[in-house]
Motif scaffolding. Structure first.
Motif, mmCIF file in Angstrom:
data_model
loop_
_atom_site.group_PDB
_atom_site.id
_atom_site.type_symbol
_atom_site.label_atom_id
_atom_site.label_comp_id
_atom_site.label_asym_id
_atom_site.label_seq_id
_atom_site.Cartn_x
_atom_site.Cartn_y
_atom_site.Cartn_z
ATOM 1 N N GLU A 42 0.836 -1.205 0.000
ATOM 2 C CA GLU A 42 0.000 0.000 0.000
ATOM 3 C C GLU A 42 0.869 1.252 0.000
ATOM 4 O O GLU A 42 0.485 2.285 0.512
ATOM 5 C CB GLU A 42 -0.926 -0.016 1.223
ATOM 6 C CG GLU A 42 -1.930 -1.139 1.218
ATOM 7 C CD GLU A 42 -2.879 -1.072 0.042
ATOM 8 O OE1 GLU A 42 -3.295 0.040 -0.345
ATOM 9 O OE2 GLU A 42 -3.200 -2.139 -0.494
ATOM 10 N N SER B 244 -15.619 -9.840 -14.978
ATOM 11 C CA SER B 244 -15.035 -9.434 -13.711
ATOM 12 C C SER B 244 -14.115 -8.256 -13.975
ATOM 13 O O SER B 244 -13.329 -8.271 -14.913
ATOM 14 C CB SER B 244 -14.243 -10.606 -13.113
ATOM 15 O OG SER B 244 -13.556 -10.194 -11.963
ATOM 16 N N LYS C 19 -11.595 -5.496 -11.848
ATOM 17 C CA LYS C 19 -10.990 -5.060 -10.594
ATOM 18 C C LYS C 19 -10.217 -3.784 -10.853
ATOM 19 O O LYS C 19 -9.109 -3.815 -11.366
ATOM 20 C CB LYS C 19 -10.062 -6.118 -10.016
ATOM 21 C CG LYS C 19 -9.466 -5.670 -8.685
ATOM 22 C CD LYS C 19 -8.711 -6.753 -8.010
ATOM 23 C CE LYS C 19 -8.180 -6.381 -6.660
ATOM 24 N NZ LYS C 19 -8.098 -5.027 -6.289
ATOM 25 N N GLU D 74 -9.227 -1.151 -5.681
ATOM 26 C CA GLU D 74 -10.627 -1.179 -5.260
ATOM 27 C C GLU D 74 -11.143 -2.618 -5.307
ATOM 28 O O GLU D 74 -10.531 -3.484 -5.908
ATOM 29 C CB GLU D 74 -11.465 -0.288 -6.179
ATOM 30 C CG GLU D 74 -11.104 1.172 -6.077
ATOM 31 C CD GLU D 74 -11.974 2.029 -6.970
ATOM 32 O OE1 GLU D 74 -13.095 1.613 -7.305
ATOM 33 O OE2 GLU D 74 -11.526 3.118 -7.344
ATOM 34 N N PRO D 75 -12.310 -2.875 -4.698
ATOM 35 C CA PRO D 75 -12.851 -4.243 -4.735
ATOM 36 C C PRO D 75 -13.272 -4.654 -6.140
ATOM 37 O O PRO D 75 -13.607 -3.833 -6.988
ATOM 38 C CB PRO D 75 -14.079 -4.174 -3.822
ATOM 39 C CG PRO D 75 -14.009 -2.887 -3.104
ATOM 40 C CD PRO D 75 -13.089 -1.992 -3.853
ATOM 41 N N ARG D 76 -13.276 -5.965 -6.365
ATOM 42 C CA ARG D 76 -13.652 -6.538 -7.654
ATOM 43 C C ARG D 76 -15.167 -6.456 -7.846
ATOM 44 O O ARG D 76 -15.943 -6.669 -6.929
ATOM 45 C CB ARG D 76 -13.206 -7.993 -7.701
ATOM 46 C CG ARG D 76 -13.505 -8.692 -8.996
ATOM 47 C CD ARG D 76 -12.853 -10.046 -9.054
ATOM 48 N NE ARG D 76 -13.245 -10.897 -7.960
ATOM 49 C CZ ARG D 76 -14.046 -11.943 -8.073
ATOM 50 N NH1 ARG D 76 -14.508 -12.283 -9.246
ATOM 51 N NH2 ARG D 76 -14.358 -12.658 -7.038
ATOM 52 N N VAL D 77 -15.577 -6.164 -9.091
ATOM 53 C CA VAL D 77 -16.986 -6.126 -9.486
ATOM 54 C C VAL D 77 -17.205 -7.265 -10.469
ATOM 55 O O VAL D 77 -16.423 -7.449 -11.397
ATOM 56 C CB VAL D 77 -17.335 -4.780 -10.154
ATOM 57 C CG1 VAL D 77 -18.768 -4.780 -10.637
ATOM 58 C CG2 VAL D 77 -17.068 -3.631 -9.201
ATOM 59 N N GLN D 78 -18.266 -8.057 -10.276
ATOM 60 C CA GLN D 78 -18.521 -9.189 -11.165
ATOM 61 C C GLN D 78 -19.966 -9.165 -11.625
ATOM 62 O O GLN D 78 -20.874 -8.890 -10.848
ATOM 63 C CB GLN D 78 -18.231 -10.505 -10.446
ATOM 64 C CG GLN D 78 -18.405 -11.717 -11.335
ATOM 65 C CD GLN D 78 -17.891 -12.984 -10.667
ATOM 66 O OE1 GLN D 78 -17.000 -12.953 -9.854
ATOM 67 N NE2 GLN D 78 -18.487 -14.089 -11.030
#
Length: 107
Positions: free
Chosen positions: A19, A74, A76, A80-84
């Motif tokens: 990070e 999918s 990502k 950030e969080p993954r979107v599916q």
């Protein structure tokens, strides 16, 4: 012994830098891009070739259910969080009979 300790300490410190500010994280898209416009073009009774023309080749063709095509997408964004998104198309006698998933057909 001191060199081993320094090496281990350095490895722990470097591994914690995921990070670290200023590090660019790439966007990772995978699968079939499916849009609402594509879903709106589908009609019950369409042949498999007509559906393939609109939607493209399915990502998954289940060998146990050859009358079901699955389209998965999918995405990502970096950091950030993954979107599916998922859409399953079902065929009866080679014709589109229904669909399920994250999209709903328009009017």
């Amino acid at each position: 012994m001191r060199k081993v300790f320094i090496s281990v300490a350095l490895a722990v410190l470097v591994s914690g830098c995921s990070e670290f500010p200023g590090v660019y994280k790439i966007d990772i898209p995978q699968g079939n891009v499916v849009t609402q416009e594509m879903i709106d073009q589908l009609r019950p009774g369409m042949t498999e070739s007509q559906v393939r023309y609109i939607m493209g080749t399915p990502l998954i063709t289940d060998t146990f259910s050859p009358n079901r095509w699955d389209y998965l997408y999918s995405f990502k964004p970096g950091g950030e969080p993954r979107v599916q998104e998922r859409v399953s198309l079902y065929f009866t006698d080679g014709k589109l009979s229904r669909l399920t998933g994250d999209f709903r057909p328009g009017s």
